[in-house]
Design an enzyme around this catalytic site. Structure first.
Site, PDB file in Angstrom:
ATOM      1  N   GLU A  61     -42.229 -65.618 -26.033  1.00  0.00           N
ATOM      2  CA  GLU A  61     -43.049 -66.642 -25.367  1.00  0.00           C
ATOM      3  C   GLU A  61     -42.074 -67.684 -24.880  1.00  0.00           C
ATOM      4  O   GLU A  61     -41.386 -68.319 -25.686  1.00  0.00           O
ATOM      5  CB  GLU A  61     -44.079 -67.213 -26.350  1.00  0.00           C
ATOM      6  CG  GLU A  61     -44.992 -68.267 -25.743  1.00  0.00           C
ATOM      7  CD  GLU A  61     -44.488 -69.664 -25.998  1.00  0.00           C
ATOM      8  OE1 GLU A  61     -44.097 -70.318 -25.003  1.00  0.00           O
ATOM      9  OE2 GLU A  61     -44.456 -70.100 -27.147  1.00  0.00           O
ATOM     10  N   CYS A  95     -44.360 -76.419 -25.563  1.00  0.00           N
ATOM     11  CA  CYS A  95     -44.185 -75.549 -24.399  1.00  0.00           C
ATOM     12  C   CYS A  95     -45.432 -75.561 -23.520  1.00  0.00           C
ATOM     13  O   CYS A  95     -45.364 -75.280 -22.328  1.00  0.00           O
ATOM     14  CB  CYS A  95     -43.842 -74.131 -24.834  1.00  0.00           C
ATOM     15  SG  CYS A  95     -45.050 -73.387 -25.936  1.00  0.00           S
TER      16      CYS A  95
END
Length: 442
Positions: A61, A95
């Site tokens: 990710e 993020c």
């Protein structure tokens, strides 16, 4: 790891090894006895890992340049609240944090909107985490070169609505820059810190174009009370986690399985916290495929799972759906299937059938008639986003795919529809607020 050991997982099955980010760490993750690596980090880190070992099974990710679209049909009080919380919570170091606000022209040009955004930003209390009143905490260290530029330098046509300032060791007040232009440095660069850029869009269609114009597709949001606008946005937005009339951070296991599209995801893996994540850690051995059995399983899996959305949490005030989308996107229309002499009997027909059921257009390349080098030369014009690798491949082919942004799926073709069909689609989690100030919508 301690909890897993307490739960009965043997010590030699799960181990924790802390090592420096030097040749020791490199040796660990690139060791031939390590089958898979899971990463949460920058896209550049994933590229570095694969340069060490192109055949690495990497599930990552990665980065995001996440935007919230705000239209004239938004509840501005809620939209501004969610925007600053998403942008500056954890000092913008999630993020999933909002790095861009894309605002419809009538709002952008309205001085009162900018004034309210500035007031909301200045109201965020900056301080150490030991102070319970702090909202914006410290950075994890010295700002990276990209973040320092984002905090201190403006691009052409930009100005500070709220200028960020260093107020202590690793503490920066949040900043808002307006006038961010399409294609500019700040539009497409992840900074990972407490700075927000504001862009002007003529209408919703242009806002979606600007939102999709970054290399990443992790999270994204829209604030609009117009259902038609929301539907249009959902049909076109290129993000793995889509949020409607709420903040875009704070994904919860099962409720909002987490993972992005484009450069925000590496390795063709399912979403973390979703129904297929643990299964991805199990390797299926290649075997002869019974085509009739596969066809029955594929059709059943499509009808019962992949053709519909799922909301296992069943909340009333918030709808959380997991759905499956075609792989097609900007310049992408196909999946490349690579076969060779070592491809198991029945694997290619089964793969083609799975692609057909999912509505994905396949392209087949046979190693017997096309070398890896010849295929690499063809890659730029093929319009593929994924390589289904059903035969041995050289590092040359792997590196060529990575250079073109093509992910490689090395999973063997499975007779199980639930396992196989996922490889021809991509997941999208949608979280939608369904109440107005505590009153649930009918």
């Amino acid at each position: 790891v301690e909890q897993m050991h307490r739960g009965g997982v043997p010590n030699d099955v799960v181990q924790f090894v802390a090592c420096p980010d030097d040749e020791v760490g490199r040796r660990l993750i690139s060791h031939p006895d390590v089958d898979s690596v899971i990463l949460t980090g920058a896209y550049e880190t994933a590229e570095m890992f694969r340069s060490w070992k192109p055949a690495m099974h990497l599930l990552a990710e990665t980065s995001g340049k996440n935007a919230i679209v705000i239209t004239q049909a938004a509840d501005l009080d809620v939209a501004i609240r969610d925007l600053v919380k998403s942008a500056f919570g954890h000092a913008g170091q999630k993020c999933s944090a909002a790095s861009l606000a894309i605002v419809e022209a009538a709002l952008y040009d309205d001085g009162s909107f900018m004034e309210r955004l500035a007031d909301a930003t200045r109201s965020m209390v900056v301080g150490p985490p030991t102070d319970p009143g702090s909202v914006v905490g410290p950075l994890i260290g010295e700002p990276s070169a990209k973040l320092r530029r984002g905090l201190t330098e403006l691009g052409d046509g930009e100005r500070w609505l709220v200028e960020p300032r260093q107020v202590g060791d690793s503490l920066w007040s949040p900043g808002v820059r307006v006038g961010v232009r399409p294609g500019s440095w700040f539009h497409v660069t992840e900074c990972f810190g407490p700075v927000l850029g504001v862009m002007r869009a003529d209408d919703l269609d242009q806002a979606i174009e600007l939102q999709n114009a970054t290399p990443y597709g992790l999270t994204g949001g829209i604030h609009s009370l117009d259902d038609a606008e929301v539907d249009r946005w959902l049909e076109r937005v290129q993000v793995g986690n889509a949020y409607i009339n709420r903040g875009i951070t704070g994904a919860i296991v099962q409720r909002q399985p987490f993972g992005g599209w484009k450069r925000s995801s590496v390795g063709c893996g399912p979403k973390a916290g979703g129904p297929d994540y643990v299964a991805e850690l199990v390797t299926a051995e290649p075997s002869v495929i019974d085509r009739d059995a596969a066809d029955r399983s594929y059709r059943h899996a499509w009808a019962e799972w992949f053709s519909r959305s799922h909301d296992p949490t069943g909340l009333v005030s918030e709808r959380n759906e997991l759905r499956y989308r075609h792989l097609a996107g900007e310049g992408i229309s196909s999946v490349l299937i690579r076969v060779g002499a070592d491809t198991p009997e029945g694997a290619l027909p089964a793969a083609l059938r799975a692609a057909e059921i999912c509505g994905t257009r396949p392209i087949v390349s046979d190693a017997a008639s096309e070398s890896d080098a010849a295929l690499v030369e063809r890659l730029p014009g093929l319009g593929v986003g994924r390589l289904r690798l059903l035969t041995a491949a050289s590092d040359l082919l792997r590196a060529g795919c990575y250079a073109q942004g093509i992910e490689i799926d090395t999973e063997a073709v499975s007779v199980s529809g639930r396992r196989e069909l996922r490889r021809w689609l991509r997941e999208q989690a949608i979280s939608r607020t369904t109440h107005r100030h505590g009153r649930v919508a009918p």
